[in-house]
Design a protein around this motif. Structure first.
Motif, short mmCIF file in Angstrom:
data_model
loop_
_atom_site.label_atom_id
_atom_site.label_comp_id
_atom_site.label_asym_id
_atom_site.label_seq_id
_atom_site.Cartn_x
_atom_site.Cartn_y
_atom_site.Cartn_z
N ALA A 1 0.81 -1.22 0.00
CA ALA A 1 0.00 0.00 0.00
C ALA A 1 0.84 1.27 0.00
O ALA A 1 0.40 2.30 -0.52
CB ALA A 1 -0.95 -0.02 1.19
N GLU A 2 2.04 1.21 0.58
CA GLU A 2 2.92 2.38 0.62
C GLU A 2 3.29 2.88 -0.78
O GLU A 2 3.68 4.03 -0.95
CB GLU A 2 4.19 2.06 1.40
N HIS A 3 3.15 2.03 -1.79
CA HIS A 3 3.52 2.39 -3.15
C HIS A 3 2.36 2.98 -3.95
O HIS A 3 2.52 3.27 -5.14
CB HIS A 3 4.07 1.16 -3.88
N PHE A 4 1.20 3.11 -3.33
CA PHE A 4 0.00 3.56 -4.03
C PHE A 4 -0.69 4.66 -3.25
O PHE A 4 -0.50 4.79 -2.05
CB PHE A 4 -0.99 2.38 -4.21
N GLN A 5 -1.51 5.42 -3.94
CA GLN A 5 -2.32 6.45 -3.30
C GLN A 5 -3.78 6.01 -3.32
O GLN A 5 -4.67 6.79 -3.67
CB GLN A 5 -2.13 7.79 -4.01
N ILE A 6 -4.02 4.76 -2.95
CA ILE A 6 -5.38 4.25 -2.81
C ILE A 6 -5.49 3.62 -1.42
O ILE A 6 -4.48 3.41 -0.75
CB ILE A 6 -5.75 3.24 -3.92
N SER A 7 -6.70 3.35 -1.00
CA SER A 7 -6.92 2.86 0.36
C SER A 7 -6.34 1.46 0.58
O SER A 7 -6.21 0.68 -0.36
CB SER A 7 -8.42 2.84 0.67
N LYS A 8 -6.02 1.18 1.83
CA LYS A 8 -5.53 -0.15 2.18
C LYS A 8 -6.55 -1.24 1.90
O LYS A 8 -6.18 -2.31 1.42
CB LYS A 8 -5.05 -0.18 3.63
N PRO A 9 -7.86 -1.00 2.15
CA PRO A 9 -8.83 -2.03 1.76
C PRO A 9 -8.84 -2.32 0.26
O PRO A 9 -9.03 -3.46 -0.15
CB PRO A 9 -10.17 -1.45 2.22
#
Length: 103
Positions: A31-39
């Motif tokens: 998730a640290e590599h994206f700008q979307i939610s963890k879910p």
């Protein structure tokens, strides 16, 4: 193999596979590599898991995701076999019916 192709159709999932090619990661690390939610990341990882493209292993409180190279190699091998085949359709120019059409 259909599930694998459906999973690969999404650019986020393809990026996740590229990340997992480098090293195994938890969902949080991915998730640290994206700008979307963890879910959303968890959803993408679940689709990749269902398609057999990633494996998961619980390590303490974390689930670690790893690229399942055997399935990835099978998909790539199948794609290369299609790209380099001398199928009757290539020779005759006529399309070949798939299994669903011939029933």
């Amino acid at each position: 193999m259909n599930d694998a192709f459906k999973a690969l159709a999404d650019p986020t999932r393809r990026t996740i596979l590229q990340l997992l090619k480098e090293k195994s990661m938890s969902a949080g690390e991915v998730a640290e590599h994206f700008q979307i939610s963890k879910p959303s990341i968890s959803h993408h990882l679940n689709i990749l898991k269902q398609a057999g493209l990633v494996l998961d292993e619980r390590q303490g409180q974390n689930i670690i995701y790893t690229l399942h190279t055997t399935v990835v190699a099978d998909v790539i091998g199948w794609m290369f076999s299609i790209a380099h085949s001398d199928s009757p359709a290539k020779k005759s120019g006529k399309p070949i019916k798939n299994a669903e059409e011939s029933e």
